[in-house]
Design a protein around this motif. Structure first.
Motif, PDB file in Angstrom:
ATOM      1  N   THR A   1       9.070  18.866  14.148  1.00 33.96           N
ATOM      2  CA  THR A   1       8.550  19.983  13.762  1.00 33.96           C
ATOM      3  C   THR A   1       7.954  19.778  12.355  1.00 33.96           C
ATOM      4  N   HIS A   2       8.518  18.975  11.614  1.00 27.94           N
ATOM      5  CA  HIS A   2       7.930  18.614  10.224  1.00 27.94           C
ATOM      6  C   HIS A   2       8.292  17.243   9.597  1.00 27.94           C
ATOM      7  N   THR A   3       7.991  16.831   8.543  1.00 30.10           N
ATOM      8  CA  THR A   3       8.261  15.438   8.092  1.00 30.10           C
ATOM      9  C   THR A   3       9.425  15.508   7.221  1.00 30.10           C
ATOM     10  N   SER A   4       9.882  16.643   7.316  1.00 32.63           N
ATOM     11  CA  SER A   4      11.407  16.679   6.650  1.00 32.63           C
ATOM     12  C   SER A   4      12.573  15.796   6.890  1.00 32.63           C
ATOM     13  N   PRO A   5      12.704  15.672   8.145  1.00 35.24           N
ATOM     14  CA  PRO A   5      13.665  14.661   8.554  1.00 35.24           C
ATOM     15  C   PRO A   5      13.785  13.404   7.734  1.00 35.24           C
TER      16      PRO A   5
ATOM     17  N   TYR B   1       4.801  18.428  15.366  1.00 36.91           N
ATOM     18  CA  TYR B   1       4.351  19.166  16.458  1.00 36.91           C
ATOM     19  C   TYR B   1       5.162  20.452  16.485  1.00 36.91           C
ATOM     20  N   ARG B   2       4.357  21.626  16.812  1.00 37.47           N
ATOM     21  CA  ARG B   2       5.154  22.658  16.880  1.00 37.47           C
ATOM     22  C   ARG B   2       4.479  23.734  18.014  1.00 37.47           C
ATOM     23  N   ARG B   3       5.150  24.708  18.494  1.00 31.13           N
ATOM     24  CA  ARG B   3       4.665  25.629  19.634  1.00 31.13           C
ATOM     25  C   ARG B   3       3.797  26.740  19.095  1.00 31.13           C
ATOM     26  N   ASP B   4       3.037  26.205  18.264  1.00 36.28           N
ATOM     27  CA  ASP B   4       2.035  27.284  17.635  1.00 36.28           C
ATOM     28  C   ASP B   4       0.865  27.547  18.354  1.00 36.28           C
ATOM     29  N   THR B   5       0.347  28.947  18.517  1.00 39.01           N
ATOM     30  CA  THR B   5      -0.801  29.207  18.949  1.00 39.01           C
ATOM     31  C   THR B   5      -1.961  28.629  18.216  1.00 39.01           C
TER      32      THR B   5
ATOM     33  N   ILE C   1      -4.881  30.416   0.641  1.00 39.92           N
ATOM     34  CA  ILE C   1      -4.418  29.743   1.529  1.00 39.92           C
ATOM     35  C   ILE C   1      -3.400  29.022   1.089  1.00 39.92           C
ATOM     36  N   GLU C   2      -2.274  29.037   2.162  1.00 40.16           N
ATOM     37  CA  GLU C   2      -0.945  28.421   1.862  1.00 40.16           C
ATOM     38  C   GLU C   2      -1.034  26.795   2.200  1.00 40.16           C
ATOM     39  N   ILE C   3      -0.868  26.048   1.233  1.00 46.81           N
ATOM     40  CA  ILE C   3      -0.751  24.618   1.517  1.00 46.81           C
ATOM     41  C   ILE C   3       0.577  23.978   1.691  1.00 46.81           C
ATOM     42  N   LEU C   4       1.477  24.435   0.957  1.00 47.59           N
ATOM     43  CA  LEU C   4       2.819  23.582   1.143  1.00 47.59           C
ATOM     44  C   LEU C   4       3.813  24.728   0.986  1.00 47.59           C
TER      45      LEU C   4
ATOM     46  N   HIS D   1      -4.249  27.080  12.361  1.00 49.15           N
ATOM     47  CA  HIS D   1      -3.108  26.682  13.066  1.00 49.15           C
ATOM     48  C   HIS D   1      -3.275  25.941  14.164  1.00 49.15           C
ATOM     49  N   SER D   2      -2.513  24.648  14.144  1.00 49.99           N
ATOM     50  CA  SER D   2      -2.658  23.708  15.360  1.00 49.99           C
ATOM     51  C   SER D   2      -1.284  23.419  16.024  1.00 49.99           C
ATOM     52  N   HIS D   3      -1.371  22.944  17.326  1.00 49.98           N
ATOM     53  CA  HIS D   3       0.185  22.879  17.864  1.00 49.98           C
ATOM     54  C   HIS D   3       0.475  21.234  17.340  1.00 49.98           C
ATOM     55  N   GLN D   4      -0.363  20.562  17.074  1.00 53.76           N
ATOM     56  CA  GLN D   4      -0.134  19.252  16.375  1.00 53.76           C
ATOM     57  C   GLN D   4      -0.965  19.368  15.271  1.00 53.76           C
ATOM     58  N   PHE D   5      -0.262  18.676  14.233  1.00 54.30           N
ATOM     59  CA  PHE D   5      -0.954  18.644  12.890  1.00 54.30           C
ATOM     60  C   PHE D   5      -0.236  17.618  12.092  1.00 54.30           C
ATOM     61  N   THR D   6      -0.550  17.580  10.818  1.00 56.06           N
ATOM     62  CA  THR D   6      -0.084  16.625   9.991  1.00 56.06           C
ATOM     63  C   THR D   6       0.594  17.166   8.957  1.00 56.06           C
ATOM     64  N   GLN D   7       1.545  16.366   8.140  1.00 59.38           N
ATOM     65  CA  GLN D   7       2.223  16.916   7.040  1.00 59.38           C
ATOM     66  C   GLN D   7       2.586  15.697   6.012  1.00 59.38           C
ATOM     67  N   ILE D   8       2.594  15.813   4.814  1.00 58.60           N
ATOM     68  CA  ILE D   8       3.081  14.996   3.876  1.00 58.60           C
ATOM     69  C   ILE D   8       4.204  15.374   3.223  1.00 58.60           C
TER      70      ILE D   8
ATOM     71  N   PHE E   1       8.960  18.736  -1.180  1.00 57.17           N
ATOM     72  CA  PHE E   1       7.828  19.572  -0.765  1.00 57.17           C
ATOM     73  C   PHE E   1       7.411  18.767   0.554  1.00 57.17           C
ATOM     74  N   GLY E   2       6.664  19.723   1.300  1.00 58.26           N
ATOM     75  CA  GLY E   2       5.906  19.428   2.276  1.00 58.26           C
ATOM     76  C   GLY E   2       4.649  20.204   2.545  1.00 58.26           C
ATOM     77  N   MET E   3       3.510  19.484   2.737  1.00 52.92           N
ATOM     78  CA  MET E   3       1.907  19.918   2.690  1.00 52.92           C
ATOM     79  C   MET E   3       1.321  19.776   3.857  1.00 52.92           C
TER      80      MET E   3
HETATM   81  C1  FA5 Z   1       7.701  23.287   6.528  1.00 49.39           C
HETATM   82  O1  FA5 Z   1       7.472  22.586   7.467  1.00 49.39           O
HETATM   83  C2  FA5 Z   1       8.816  22.487   5.547  1.00 49.39           C
HETATM   84  N1  FA5 Z   1       9.334  21.418   5.994  1.00 49.39           N
HETATM   85  C3  FA5 Z   1       8.040  22.167   4.182  1.00 49.39           C
HETATM   86  C4  FA5 Z   1       9.156  21.816   3.176  1.00 49.39           C
HETATM   87  C5  FA5 Z   1       9.230  20.588   2.856  1.00 49.39           C
HETATM   88  C6  FA5 Z   1       9.695  22.831   2.438  1.00 49.39           C
HETATM   89  C7  FA5 Z   1      10.401  20.356   1.922  1.00 49.39           C
HETATM   90  C8  FA5 Z   1      10.648  22.698   1.450  1.00 49.39           C
HETATM   91  C9  FA5 Z   1      10.923  21.418   1.192  1.00 49.39           C
HETATM   92  P1  FA5 Z   1       6.107  25.227   6.895  1.00 49.39           P
HETATM   93  O2  FA5 Z   1       6.416  25.402   7.997  1.00 49.39           O
HETATM   94  O3  FA5 Z   1       5.644  26.351   5.990  1.00 49.39           O
HETATM   95  O4  FA5 Z   1       7.253  24.287   6.178  1.00 49.39           O
HETATM   96  O5  FA5 Z   1       4.865  23.988   6.810  1.00 49.39           O
HETATM   97  C10 FA5 Z   1       4.356  23.348   5.590  1.00 49.39           C
HETATM   98  C11 FA5 Z   1       2.855  23.347   5.628  1.00 49.39           C
HETATM   99  O6  FA5 Z   1       2.567  22.830   6.703  1.00 49.39           O
HETATM  100  C12 FA5 Z   1       2.171  24.750   5.543  1.00 49.39           C
HETATM  101  O7  FA5 Z   1       2.204  25.087   4.015  1.00 49.39           O
HETATM  102  C13 FA5 Z   1       0.810  24.371   6.166  1.00 49.39           C
HETATM  103  O8  FA5 Z   1       0.100  23.605   5.089  1.00 49.39           O
HETATM  104  C14 FA5 Z   1       1.294  23.474   7.235  1.00 49.39           C
HETATM  105  N2  FA5 Z   1       1.322  23.903   8.508  1.00 49.39           N
HETATM  106  C15 FA5 Z   1       2.339  24.699   8.909  1.00 49.39           C
HETATM  107  N3  FA5 Z   1       2.097  25.081  10.175  1.00 49.39           N
HETATM  108  C16 FA5 Z   1       0.939  24.545  10.540  1.00 49.39           C
HETATM  109  C17 FA5 Z   1      -0.032  24.616  12.003  1.00 49.39           C
HETATM  110  N4  FA5 Z   1       0.337  25.171  12.736  1.00 49.39           N
HETATM  111  N5  FA5 Z   1      -1.191  23.916  11.667  1.00 49.39           N
HETATM  112  C18 FA5 Z   1      -1.608  23.584  10.525  1.00 49.39           C
HETATM  113  N6  FA5 Z   1      -0.947  23.456   9.517  1.00 49.39           N
HETATM  114  C19 FA5 Z   1       0.568  23.799   9.157  1.00 49.39           C
END
Ligand code: FA5
Length: 337
Positions: free
Chosen positions: A162-166, A190-194, A275-278, A199-206, A303-305
């Motif tokens: 659901t995030h790159t934190s693992p 991947y998340r069950r987001d609408t 807009i929230e980015i991270l 928002h997308s149900h599949q997106f990228t993080q760094i 951080f996770g962006m």
């Molecule tokens: C997390 O996923 C945490 N793992 C981030 C983190 C990492 C926090 C390390 C602290 C330390 P969050 O659910 O807020 O947090 O998602 C992080 C970022 O992913 C958001 O700021 C946003 O830019 C993006 N994001 C989240 N959900 C979506 C979505 N459904 N579609 C597109 N981007 C998204």
């Protein structure tokens, strides 16, 4: 027979007719063969004489047919070459060149920025265990904060991350608590987001993680500031809001002011101007400990962006779904950008 055959041969202009002629004279029922068949009726003295003549005639006709055949083949080849000749003076057709996807470009830009600050780039699996996705990040089973990220489970223990934190937990394990490190990890989540404009149900993080002796909150602020200014320019405003993540304490979220995108059709900032980015924060002592680091000696920030959101802000893209529709009219706008 020979005269007649050679005269007919003169008139022939294609392979089919030539073949027919060959059959007519030399074939099983051909005229020359007929002569040979009639030899039985001749006297013993006549036979060798006629036999020799027949052989000579056969040779002459065969030779003439072979020559004609060569001639026809050559002519056919020449004809073909003439037809297929290439006009080298014609202007060439331009080859359509593709380009990297806008999202790829933004991710590479962010990678370069952090590589410049001494971070290594890592990868992790998209199909992740419950342990690394949640438990190792201070989210035990039945923890209410698991609801913050609605998950796609494959089995009880496996899910789409659901995030790159693992990758934080995985990297700490690799370093065995022995030394400090800086890493970033881009990848799909991947998340069950609408699905909607942001928002997308599949997106990228760094993901980003810095673990060492004496890493402080002010270091995190400094790095996020440099990142934001380099990415968006000096004229963008940044704000950090207190937030909550089970794996960081304290936790913050970073917003960027919307500038490129305004007016009608712009839903990125939903009218708030930000807009929230991270999400980010100081690594929770429990997470350090589970990763094999002594929290009394080591500290860290993470951080996770969301690169889609960053690309939207930077390039004025008003709807996140544009990244995944594969509409070339959208994509090609950014090939030169
Ligand atoms: C997390 O996923 C945490 N793992 C981030 C983190 C990492 C926090 C390390 C602290 C330390 P969050 O659910 O807020 O947090 O998602 C992080 C970022 O992913 C958001 O700021 C946003 O830019 C993006 N994001 C989240 N959900 C979506 C979505 N459904 N579609 C597109 N981007 C998204």
């Amino acid at each position: 027979i020979q005269e007649e055959a050679l005269a007919t041969l003169e008139q022939i202009n294609d392979m089919k007719e030539l073949q027919a002629l060959k059959v007519a004279y030399l074939g099983k029922k051909g005229s020359l063969t007929q002569v040979l068949r009639g030899m039985g009726k001749l006297s013993p003295e006549e036979r060798p004489v006629v036999g020799e003549i027949v052989n000579q005639v056969r040779e002459a006709i065969t030779k003439a047919i072979d020559e004609k055949s060569d001639l026809l083949e050559k002519a056919a080849l020449e004809e073909k070459l003439k037809e297929e000749s290439i006009d080298v003076t014609l202007p060439g057709r331009p080859v359509k060149v593709g380009g990297p996807h806008l999202l790829t470009k933004v991710i590479e830009e962010i990678e370069d920025l952090f590589i410049g600050m001494g971070y290594e780039v890592r990868e992790g699996p998209e199909v992740e265990t419950d342990y690394f996705n949640f438990e190792a990040l201070n989210l035990p089973k039945n923890h209410p904060a698991r609801d913050m990220q609605d998950s796609f489970y494959i089995t009880n223990e496996l899910l789409l991350r659901t995030h790159t934190s693992p990758v934080q937990a995985r990297t700490m394990r690799e370093y065995k608590g022995e030394k400090g490190f800086k890493m970033i990890c881009p990848g799909k989540v991947y998340r069950r987001d609408t699905d909607d404009a942001t928002h997308s149900h599949q997106f990228t993080q760094i993901e980003g993680l810095y673990v060492d002796k004496d890493v402080k909150m002010s270091d995190l602020k400094g790095v996020l500031n440099i990142f934001a200014k380099k990415m968006f320019g000096e004229d963008r405003n940044i704000r950090l809001r207190p937030s909550f993540f089970p794996f960081t304490e304290p936790s913050v979220e970073m917003d960027i002011s919307c500038k490129v995108c305004h007016g009608e059709g712009c839903s990125v900032c939903k009218g708030t101007g930000w807009i929230e980015i991270l999400g980010a924060g100081m690594v929770h002592p429990n997470v350090l400990e589970m990763g094999g680091y002594d929290p009394k000696v080591y500290s860290g920030f993470a951080f996770g962006m969301g690169p889609e959101r960053i690309a939207m802000l930077k390039y004025g893209v008003s709807d996140i779904r544009q990244f995944y529709l594969n509409d070339n009219r959208f994509l090609k706008q950014f090939h030169q950008a």
